[in-house]
Design a protein around this motif. Structure first.
Motif, PDB file in Angstrom:
ATOM      1  N   LYS A 439       1.040  -1.219   0.159  1.00  0.00           N
ATOM      2  CA  LYS A 439      -0.030   0.162  -0.075  1.00  0.00           C
ATOM      3  C   LYS A 439       0.798   1.728   0.100  1.00  0.00           C
ATOM      4  CE  LYS A 439      -3.961   1.862   1.747  1.00  0.00           C
ATOM      5  NZ  LYS A 439      -4.399   2.016   3.405  1.00  0.00           N
ATOM      6  N   ASN A 440       1.926   1.174   0.698  1.00  0.00           N
ATOM      7  CA  ASN A 440       2.936   2.211   0.522  1.00  0.00           C
ATOM      8  C   ASN A 440       3.348   2.897  -0.471  1.00  0.00           C
ATOM      9  OD1 ASN A 440       3.504   3.943   3.045  1.00  0.00           O
ATOM     10  ND2 ASN A 440       5.264   1.981   4.178  1.00  0.00           N
ATOM     11  N   ASN A 441       3.681   1.926  -1.482  1.00  0.00           N
ATOM     12  CA  ASN A 441       4.415   1.412  -2.572  1.00  0.00           C
ATOM     13  C   ASN A 441       3.135   2.223  -3.692  1.00  0.00           C
ATOM     14  OD1 ASN A 441       7.250   0.773  -3.609  1.00  0.00           O
ATOM     15  ND2 ASN A 441       6.938  -0.912  -1.460  1.00  0.00           N
ATOM     16  N   ARG A 442       2.090   1.659  -3.376  1.00  0.00           N
ATOM     17  CA  ARG A 442       1.297   1.589  -4.562  1.00  0.00           C
ATOM     18  C   ARG A 442       0.682   3.609  -4.433  1.00  0.00           C
ATOM     19  NH1 ARG A 442      -3.845  -0.131  -3.133  1.00  0.00           N
ATOM     20  NH2 ARG A 442      -2.647  -1.334  -1.749  1.00  0.00           N
ATOM     21  N   THR A 443       0.701   4.237  -2.880  1.00  0.00           N
ATOM     22  CA  THR A 443       0.514   5.704  -2.383  1.00  0.00           C
ATOM     23  C   THR A 443       1.906   6.333  -3.184  1.00  0.00           C
ATOM     24  OG1 THR A 443      -0.823   4.889  -0.212  1.00  0.00           O
ATOM     25  CG2 THR A 443       0.510   6.822  -0.167  1.00  0.00           C
ATOM     26  N   ILE A 444       2.534   6.171  -3.537  1.00  0.00           N
ATOM     27  CA  ILE A 444       3.482   6.555  -3.968  1.00  0.00           C
ATOM     28  C   ILE A 444       3.913   6.631  -5.048  1.00  0.00           C
ATOM     29  CG2 ILE A 444       6.324   6.621  -3.869  1.00  0.00           C
ATOM     30  CD1 ILE A 444       5.971   7.365  -1.661  1.00  0.00           C
ATOM     31  N   SER A 445       3.372   5.512  -6.007  1.00  0.00           N
ATOM     32  CA  SER A 445       3.321   5.640  -7.097  1.00  0.00           C
ATOM     33  C   SER A 445       2.338   6.068  -7.791  1.00  0.00           C
ATOM     34  CB  SER A 445       3.282   4.121  -8.022  1.00  0.00           C
ATOM     35  OG  SER A 445       4.165   3.444  -7.756  1.00  0.00           O
ATOM     36  N   GLU A 446       1.269   6.136  -7.528  1.00  0.00           N
ATOM     37  CA  GLU A 446      -0.440   7.080  -7.772  1.00  0.00           C
ATOM     38  C   GLU A 446       0.644   8.975  -7.252  1.00  0.00           C
ATOM     39  OE1 GLU A 446      -2.857   6.153  -5.269  1.00  0.00           O
ATOM     40  OE2 GLU A 446      -3.239   4.111  -5.722  1.00  0.00           O
ATOM     41  N   TRP A 447       1.276   8.972  -6.349  1.00  0.00           N
ATOM     42  CA  TRP A 447       2.012  10.365  -6.070  1.00  0.00           C
ATOM     43  C   TRP A 447       2.409  10.924  -7.048  1.00  0.00           C
ATOM     44  CZ3 TRP A 447       6.028  12.828  -5.667  1.00  0.00           C
ATOM     45  CH2 TRP A 447       6.068  14.593  -4.724  1.00  0.00           C
ATOM     46  N   PHE A 448       3.307   9.899  -7.427  1.00  0.00           N
ATOM     47  CA  PHE A 448       4.553  10.506  -8.039  1.00  0.00           C
ATOM     48  C   PHE A 448       3.968  10.569 -10.145  1.00  0.00           C
ATOM     49  CE2 PHE A 448       8.297   8.699  -5.940  1.00  0.00           C
ATOM     50  CZ  PHE A 448       8.858  10.194  -6.225  1.00  0.00           C
TER      51      PHE A 448
END
Length: 477
Positions: A439-448
């Motif tokens: 979920k952390n990675n998906r959050t970062i990916s969406e932000w980028f």
């Protein structure tokens, strides 16, 4: 630190490779002396070439080809095979760091000079240790440490700001039990990993305590050295010859710059009270007796050198410790006290006593999991718990800790899980960990994904074929 633009599915990968990844991280954190020297020399040479080709433009920032080449040299110096495609990942990481840094300015995310200095000093201490001392490190760098600090300071600052900005993006991320179940259910059943036997163990440790008279022998040794320094002998020479702190003795007792959090309470209290060049009286900490001298003070950081004389248990102190832990064992055996309460009250191990004595998995301390694979146990502990039943306690036994301290220990086997295929019931903490990371990675990916679309990004033609960088360019050619 590489950031990813596309959402990755970590489910099967993380669960299948959780132990292998831990071993990889451990291995990658250790460079042999030869590889370290190559790293330093190649990095210095690459930087000195000052290649001025612009590899990418990100908003108001540029990324030079020389920066990519320097990181690629480090990759090769670590013993990795030549693979020019790695440069794509390096550039992707730098692009991400620039975007994070620019957003940090907007969000007023900053780091202090002390934090930057602390990170620089931490790195230089590690580098000096691998190089065999400050002088040898300067030889390999081809410049003084003062020059090198000035060179790397902007990069360290940018890295710390990016890390802090990324932490801010994910600070409110959490996973609910329902999300964890959905995550686990999405893993193909034939891809679920197989786990070996795991145990949960609690401990009570009693270390021998010296009487005032027993301590005097060690105090006097430190005092003799203090008087020799006061009489004109060189501190660094005496530290190299007599200090029992192996980490600093070879550097003349120099600990490098540290803040209060990096020092034990008694040591810090004296270190921050002394004036530059002033010699301390003999002070006592949990490690033994110290003589110290302040080399330099910089804000809330101090550079200290010291000589440590370790205390050693006497036969009488060991007998007293044995009698004490025998009485604790009797109390536990008679069911007069819960093991966790006894650990909190009596154990001398500050790392476990406030956790009811529960030992943490040393391979995965960040997750604070108490489930430890039996093949990762200390051999002394494995031999004790291997024949124990769940809920039972061991008789007190003498042991030697990793730092050489002798003491007595009682173990309690809290649970034992046999070899099994991953399940939500038995492996909930592990699954929660990887679900949270996903979920952390998906959050970062969406932000980028959002930030890239509104940021001017131009990438040199040499890197436009990189699969990792597909879709990153927003500038019109």
């Amino acid at each position: 630190m590489f950031f990813i633009g596309n959402t990755m599915n970590f489910a099967v990968f993380k669960l299948l490779e959780i132990r292998e990844i831990q071993e990889m991280r451990k291995t990658l954190g250790i460079l042999t002396g030869l590889l370290f020297f190559t790293l330093v020399q190649v990095s210095a040479q690459t930087k000195s070439k000052s290649l001025d080709k612009v590899a990418a433009v990100v908003g108001s920032s540029i990324i030079l080809q020389s920066e990519i080449e320097m990181q690629y040299s480090q990759y090769l110096a670590q013993g990795n095979p030549a693979d020019p495609a790695i440069k794509c990942s390096i550039l992707q990481s730098q692009l991400s760091q620039k975007i994070l840094g620019q957003q940090a300015i907007i969000d007023s995310v900053t780091v202090t000079d002390d934090q930057i200095d602390g990170e620089i000093e931490r790195r230089l201490r590690a580098m000096s240790g691998r190089a065999g001392g400050q002088e040898r490190l300067e030889t390999f760098l081809g410049r003084s440490l003062i020059q090198y600090k000035d060179e790397i300071r902007p990069d360290i600052k940018e890295m710390l700001v990016a890390q802090k900005m990324q932490a801010k993006i994910t600070e409110n991320v959490a996973v609910t039990p329902l999300e964890i179940k959905r995550y686990f259910d999405a893993i193909p059943k034939d891809s679920l990993p197989f786990f070996n036997t795991e145990v949960e163990i609690a401990e009570i440790i009693v270390y021998p305590k010296l009487s005032k008279e027993e301590k005097e022998v060690f105090h006097d040794k430190a005092e003799v050295l203090r008087l020799r320094i006061k009489g004109g002998e060189d501190f660094a020479t005496l530290a190299s010859l007599y200090s029992q702190d192996p980490g600093s003795a070879r550097d003349g007792g120099d600990l490098g710059f540290m803040d209060r959090s990096g020092l034990v309470k008694e040591f810090a209290a004296t270190a921050f009270k002394l004036k530059q060049g002033e010699l301390s009286s003999v002070i006592e900490t949990e490690f033994g007796f110290h003589v110290m001298q302040v080399i330099e003070r910089r804000g809330e950081q101090v550079n200290v050198r010291h000589i440590l004389i370790k205390t050693e248990p006497t036969p009488a102190s060991l007998d007293r410790a044995k009698a004490h832990i025998d009485s604790i064992y009797t109390t536990l055996a008679d069911k007069k006290m819960d093991f966790g309460a006894a650990a909190t009250l009596y154990s001398d191990n500050n790392e476990t006593k406030y956790n009811g004595g529960m030992m943490l998995n040393a391979e995965n301390v960040q997750s604070r999991t108490t489930f430890i694979p039996t093949d990762k146990l200390d051999p002394q502990i494995f031999l004790t718990v291997d024949t124990m039943k769940v809920g039972s306690i061991s008789k007190p036994s003498l042991f030697t800790a990793a730092d050489g301290k002798k003491g007595y220990r009682i173990l309690s086997l809290k649970s034992k899980t046999g070899p099994h295929q991953a399940s939500l019931d038995q492996d909930f903490p592990k699954i929660k960990e990887v679900a949270f990371e996903d979920k952390n990675n998906r959050t970062i990916s969406e932000w980028f994904e959002k930030r890239r679309k509104i940021t001017y990004i131009k990438i040199d033609a040499e890197f436009q074929t990189c699969p990792e960088l597909a879709g990153w360019t927003t500038a019109k050619n």
